[in-house]
Design a protein around this motif. Structure first.
Motif, PDB file in Angstrom:
ATOM      1  N   CYS A 171       0.819  -1.219   0.000  1.00  0.00           N
ATOM      2  CA  CYS A 171       0.000   0.000   0.000  1.00  0.00           C
ATOM      3  C   CYS A 171       0.850   1.265   0.000  1.00  0.00           C
ATOM      4  O   CYS A 171       0.458   2.274  -0.608  1.00  0.00           O
ATOM      5  CB  CYS A 171      -0.941  -0.006   1.209  1.00  0.00           C
ATOM      6  N   VAL A 172       2.002   1.252   0.683  1.00  0.00           N
ATOM      7  CA  VAL A 172       2.817   2.467   0.724  1.00  0.00           C
ATOM      8  C   VAL A 172       3.567   2.689  -0.587  1.00  0.00           C
ATOM      9  O   VAL A 172       4.221   3.725  -0.747  1.00  0.00           O
ATOM     10  CB  VAL A 172       3.823   2.441   1.892  1.00  0.00           C
ATOM     11  N   LEU A 173       3.446   1.752  -1.543  1.00  0.00           N
ATOM     12  CA  LEU A 173       4.044   2.007  -2.851  1.00  0.00           C
ATOM     13  C   LEU A 173       3.356   3.178  -3.547  1.00  0.00           C
ATOM     14  O   LEU A 173       3.994   3.912  -4.307  1.00  0.00           O
ATOM     15  CB  LEU A 173       3.952   0.755  -3.732  1.00  0.00           C
ATOM     16  N   ALA A 174       2.053   3.344  -3.290  1.00  0.00           N
ATOM     17  CA  ALA A 174       1.325   4.436  -3.950  1.00  0.00           C
ATOM     18  C   ALA A 174       1.876   5.812  -3.562  1.00  0.00           C
ATOM     19  O   ALA A 174       2.220   6.613  -4.451  1.00  0.00           O
ATOM     20  CB  ALA A 174      -0.162   4.333  -3.646  1.00  0.00           C
ATOM     21  N   ALA A 218      -7.000  13.843   2.008  1.00  0.00           N
ATOM     22  CA  ALA A 218      -6.798  14.207   0.605  1.00  0.00           C
ATOM     23  C   ALA A 218      -5.341  14.468   0.252  1.00  0.00           C
ATOM     24  O   ALA A 218      -5.038  14.733  -0.913  1.00  0.00           O
ATOM     25  CB  ALA A 218      -7.636  15.444   0.265  1.00  0.00           C
ATOM     26  N   LEU A 219      -4.430  14.389   1.219  1.00  0.00           N
ATOM     27  CA  LEU A 219      -3.004  14.553   0.938  1.00  0.00           C
ATOM     28  C   LEU A 219      -2.376  13.190   0.659  1.00  0.00           C
ATOM     29  O   LEU A 219      -2.673  12.207   1.351  1.00  0.00           O
ATOM     30  CB  LEU A 219      -2.300  15.218   2.121  1.00  0.00           C
ATOM     31  N   PRO A 220      -1.510  13.084  -0.341  1.00  0.00           N
ATOM     32  CA  PRO A 220      -0.927  11.774  -0.663  1.00  0.00           C
ATOM     33  C   PRO A 220      -0.117  11.171   0.462  1.00  0.00           C
ATOM     34  O   PRO A 220       0.001   9.952   0.566  1.00  0.00           O
ATOM     35  CB  PRO A 220      -0.056  12.063  -1.897  1.00  0.00           C
ATOM     36  N   GLY A 221       0.431  12.007   1.340  1.00  0.00           N
ATOM     37  CA  GLY A 221       1.210  11.484   2.444  1.00  0.00           C
ATOM     38  C   GLY A 221       0.379  10.708   3.452  1.00  0.00           C
ATOM     39  O   GLY A 221       0.936   9.951   4.259  1.00  0.00           O
ATOM     40  N   TYR A 222      -0.951  10.852   3.422  1.00  0.00           N
ATOM     41  CA  TYR A 222      -1.777  10.133   4.390  1.00  0.00           C
ATOM     42  C   TYR A 222      -1.704   8.627   4.189  1.00  0.00           C
ATOM     43  O   TYR A 222      -1.894   7.856   5.135  1.00  0.00           O
ATOM     44  CB  TYR A 222      -3.228  10.600   4.290  1.00  0.00           C
ATOM     45  N   ALA A 223      -1.437   8.181   2.959  1.00  0.00           N
ATOM     46  CA  ALA A 223      -1.336   6.746   2.707  1.00  0.00           C
ATOM     47  C   ALA A 223      -0.147   6.117   3.437  1.00  0.00           C
ATOM     48  O   ALA A 223      -0.102   4.898   3.606  1.00  0.00           O
ATOM     49  CB  ALA A 223      -1.234   6.480   1.210  1.00  0.00           C
ATOM     50  N   PHE A 224       0.839   6.938   3.854  1.00  0.00           N
ATOM     51  CA  PHE A 224       1.964   6.408   4.615  1.00  0.00           C
ATOM     52  C   PHE A 224       1.568   5.980   6.031  1.00  0.00           C
ATOM     53  O   PHE A 224       2.307   5.234   6.682  1.00  0.00           O
ATOM     54  CB  PHE A 224       3.078   7.456   4.713  1.00  0.00           C
ATOM     55  N   ILE A 225       0.422   6.454   6.519  1.00  0.00           N
ATOM     56  CA  ILE A 225      -0.026   6.080   7.855  1.00  0.00           C
ATOM     57  C   ILE A 225      -1.374   5.363   7.824  1.00  0.00           C
ATOM     58  O   ILE A 225      -1.742   4.722   8.816  1.00  0.00           O
ATOM     59  CB  ILE A 225      -0.127   7.312   8.780  1.00  0.00           C
ATOM     60  N   ALA A 226      -2.101   5.419   6.710  1.00  0.00           N
ATOM     61  CA  ALA A 226      -3.435   4.823   6.654  1.00  0.00           C
ATOM     62  C   ALA A 226      -3.400   3.304   6.650  1.00  0.00           C
ATOM     63  O   ALA A 226      -4.434   2.661   6.875  1.00  0.00           O
ATOM     64  CB  ALA A 226      -4.184   5.325   5.419  1.00  0.00           C
ATOM     65  N   PRO A 271     -10.184   5.224   4.638  1.00  0.00           N
ATOM     66  CA  PRO A 271      -9.084   6.183   4.515  1.00  0.00           C
ATOM     67  C   PRO A 271      -7.909   5.644   3.711  1.00  0.00           C
ATOM     68  O   PRO A 271      -7.260   6.394   2.972  1.00  0.00           O
ATOM     69  CB  PRO A 271      -8.685   6.447   5.975  1.00  0.00           C
ATOM     70  N   LEU A 272      -7.633   4.338   3.839  1.00  0.00           N
ATOM     71  CA  LEU A 272      -6.517   3.750   3.090  1.00  0.00           C
ATOM     72  C   LEU A 272      -6.771   3.794   1.592  1.00  0.00           C
ATOM     73  O   LEU A 272      -5.887   4.181   0.816  1.00  0.00           O
ATOM     74  CB  LEU A 272      -6.290   2.313   3.553  1.00  0.00           C
ATOM     75  N   LEU A 273      -7.971   3.413   1.163  1.00  0.00           N
ATOM     76  CA  LEU A 273      -8.279   3.419  -0.268  1.00  0.00           C
ATOM     77  C   LEU A 273      -8.262   4.841  -0.828  1.00  0.00           C
ATOM     78  O   LEU A 273      -7.780   5.069  -1.943  1.00  0.00           O
ATOM     79  CB  LEU A 273      -9.642   2.765  -0.496  1.00  0.00           C
ATOM     80  N   ILE A 274      -8.787   5.788  -0.059  1.00  0.00           N
ATOM     81  CA  ILE A 274      -8.756   7.185  -0.518  1.00  0.00           C
ATOM     82  C   ILE A 274      -7.317   7.660  -0.649  1.00  0.00           C
ATOM     83  O   ILE A 274      -6.941   8.307  -1.634  1.00  0.00           O
ATOM     84  CB  ILE A 274      -9.547   8.085   0.451  1.00  0.00           C
ATOM     85  N   GLY A 275      -6.477   7.338   0.349  1.00  0.00           N
ATOM     86  CA  GLY A 275      -5.080   7.740   0.286  1.00  0.00           C
ATOM     87  C   GLY A 275      -4.351   7.147  -0.904  1.00  0.00           C
ATOM     88  O   GLY A 275      -3.535   7.815  -1.550  1.00  0.00           O
ATOM     89  N   ILE A 276      -4.644   5.878  -1.229  1.00  0.00           N
ATOM     90  CA  ILE A 276      -3.993   5.237  -2.378  1.00  0.00           C
ATOM     91  C   ILE A 276      -4.425   5.896  -3.668  1.00  0.00           C
ATOM     92  O   ILE A 276      -3.597   6.186  -4.545  1.00  0.00           O
ATOM     93  CB  ILE A 276      -4.317   3.729  -2.380  1.00  0.00           C
ATOM     94  N   VAL A 277      -5.730   6.136  -3.820  1.00  0.00           N
ATOM     95  CA  VAL A 277      -6.224   6.765  -5.052  1.00  0.00           C
ATOM     96  C   VAL A 277      -5.639   8.160  -5.214  1.00  0.00           C
ATOM     97  O   VAL A 277      -5.187   8.539  -6.307  1.00  0.00           O
ATOM     98  CB  VAL A 277      -7.770   6.807  -5.039  1.00  0.00           C
ATOM     99  N   VAL A 315      -3.212   9.470  -8.265  1.00  0.00           N
ATOM    100  CA  VAL A 315      -3.545  10.660  -9.073  1.00  0.00           C
ATOM    101  C   VAL A 315      -2.381  11.641  -9.066  1.00  0.00           C
ATOM    102  O   VAL A 315      -2.029  12.224 -10.108  1.00  0.00           O
ATOM    103  CB  VAL A 315      -4.836  11.312  -8.541  1.00  0.00           C
ATOM    104  N   TRP A 316      -1.772  11.839  -7.908  1.00  0.00           N
ATOM    105  CA  TRP A 316      -0.589  12.705  -7.833  1.00  0.00           C
ATOM    106  C   TRP A 316       0.554  12.154  -8.680  1.00  0.00           C
ATOM    107  O   TRP A 316       1.245  12.907  -9.367  1.00  0.00           O
ATOM    108  CB  TRP A 316      -0.141  12.830  -6.371  1.00  0.00           C
TER     109      TRP A 316
END
Length: 452
Positions: free
Chosen positions: A182-185, A233-241, A254-260, A264-265
């Motif tokens: 997941c943190v690959l995104a 909505a910040l891409p960095g959130y996927a690092f903790i989601a 929250p994890l799926l939103i962070g990945i998407v 997009v970024w």
């Protein structure tokens, strides 16, 4: 003779394929001493670090899953994942992607490369793919090495999740691997920002530092009491989601939103870098891509992307404010306590009880009841009550909570001493860590993603 010369000329002017250019760029990257050093470090150092820390008497209890590094080898790779998302991955993307185009500016080799490849599009594709390959190799090294070090040093034991439930070793291994995937995104998003900085800023050192600076800015934003829609909505959130993978049921929203958002970024920043690269004037030796166009075609679109993603997330989710509310905190604390109480019961060799029999509930306030019971802070206080079969009096325990802005909390036992007053409990086989003394938990910021 004329036909032969024409054939030779045609063969000599044939463009180099993307695959051939990719192999060439990949060889150039791995031939650099700093890239080789990073690869060796990522494949060796995490195993040594996790194995060494797991054998220490004091553990990094302030780090997520750090308190369980004595109990299972899978806790070590998750501790490493938290460190990687904060520091390692932003720095790795800066060194690799942030320098892949700028190095040609410093060495003055663009003309030679263009003569050899004869296609700026293929040059961009080859460099982007080669840097992506190296970054994936580094991430794989961090994941595999830390997991191997933990399992070898401690063992393939069950892992306690963030709501207190016990994950079997196969489940812990699968979710740990999924968390790294997941943190690959967000890593790809930072890599794309590195490509954009390398193209737009040329030989300027700011291009090399851009992914790390963007990651630092996003980390600071996550520490602030921002509305939940802005945070997610910040891409960095996927690092903790990825924390949500270790609850039952999993907090996937929250994890799926962070990945998407991260993907997009990644696509947007790569497209901007591609457009800037094709518009560059390579005949001008003094033009390294920097200037006002880097701001108008690079920074402003990303700022606009932040506004769009915040608006979309705010419209798609009903969460308002910080997302940390009294009923959510009470539910998370009570659920985690019930799971861990059963674990303590098994340690003490007492008759087993179920969560339904315990009927654990929590009553929490903030600031001693003088503040609104919402938002992050270290002034939360919870009183947990539960019932045992055939016992009329209800049991109670007090916990002081430190709730961070991302929803993670640490519950510190404040009595009674028989339940959470000591770090160790006496078991028939000897002293063991008391699971109720201190425990981690997670408050889901988006309530609609959880079922039941």
């Amino acid at each position: 003779m004329t036909a032969t010369i024409a054939d030779v000329h045609a063969a000599g002017t044939r463009r180099v394929s993307v695959a051939r250019g990719y192999r060439f760029e990949l060889v150039k990257l791995v031939s650099q001493w700093r890239i080789r050093l990073l690869v060796l470090t990522c494949w060796i150092a995490p195993a040594l670090f996790v194995a060494a820390v797991s054998q220490q008497s004091s553990l990094p209890v302030d780090t997520l899953f750090g308190r369980w590094m004595h109990a299972t080898g899978w806790a070590g790779t998750l501790v490493m994942l938290g460190f990687a998302g904060t520091w390692a991955l932003p720095l790795l993307t800066s060194v690799v992607a942030g320098d892949v185009f700028a190095s040609e500016d410093r060495l003055g080799t663009w003309r030679h490369l263009l003569v050899a490849v004869r296609s700026p599009r293929r040059i961009f594709a080859a460099k982007a793919l080669s840097s992506l390959t190296v970054i994936l190799l580094l991430v794989a090294g961090l994941a595999c090495s830390s997991a191997a070090g933990g399992v070898v040093a401690v063992g393939n034991q069950p892992l306690v999740g963030l709501d207190g439930h016990l994950l079997t070793p196969p489940d812990a291994a699968g979710k740990s691997l999924l968390a790294w995937v997941c943190v690959l995104a967000p890593t790809l998003a930072l890599a794309a920002i590195g490509l954009l900085g390398s193209v737009a800023l040329g030989r300027s050192p700011m291009g090399l530092l851009l992914p790390a600076l963007v990651a630092l800015a996003m980390q600071l934003a996550q520490m602030l009491p921002l509305p939940v829609a802005v945070r997610v909505a910040l891409p960095g959130y996927a690092f903790i989601a990825w924390n949500g993978l270790f609850t039952n049921p999993a907090q996937l929203g929250p994890l799926l939103i962070g990945i998407v958002v991260s993907l997009v970024w990644a696509v947007t920043a790569t497209a901007l870098a591609y457009v800037l690269f094709l518009r560059r004037d390579f005949t001008n030796l003094t033009d390294d891509g920097s200037g006002r166009r880097a701001v108008t075609a690079g920074v402003l679109p990303l700022v606009g992307l932040v506004a769009v993603t915040v608006a979309v997330v705010a419209a798609a989710t009903p969460a308002t404010g910080s997302g940390i509310e009294q009923d959510k905190v009470q539910g998370s604390v009570a659920t985690a306590f019930a799971h861990l109480y059963r674990m303590q019961t098994q340690q003490l060799n007492r008759p087993d009880v179920t969560e339904a029999q315990l009927q654990a509930t929590a009553t929490c306030n903030k600031g001693g009841g003088n503040l609104a019971a919402q938002g992050p802070g270290n002034d939360w206080r919870c009183v947990i009550s539960w019932h045992l079969p055939d016992v009329e009096a209800a049991g109670t325990a007090i916990y002081q909570l430190d709730v961070t802005a991302d929803g993670r909390f640490v519950a510190d036992g404040d009595g009674p001493k028989e339940v959470n007053g000591y770090f160790l409990v006496r078991t028939p086989t000897g002293d063991a860590p008391n699971p109720l003394w201190q425990f981690d938990g997670n408050v889901e910021l988006l309530p609609t993603t959880r079922k039941g």
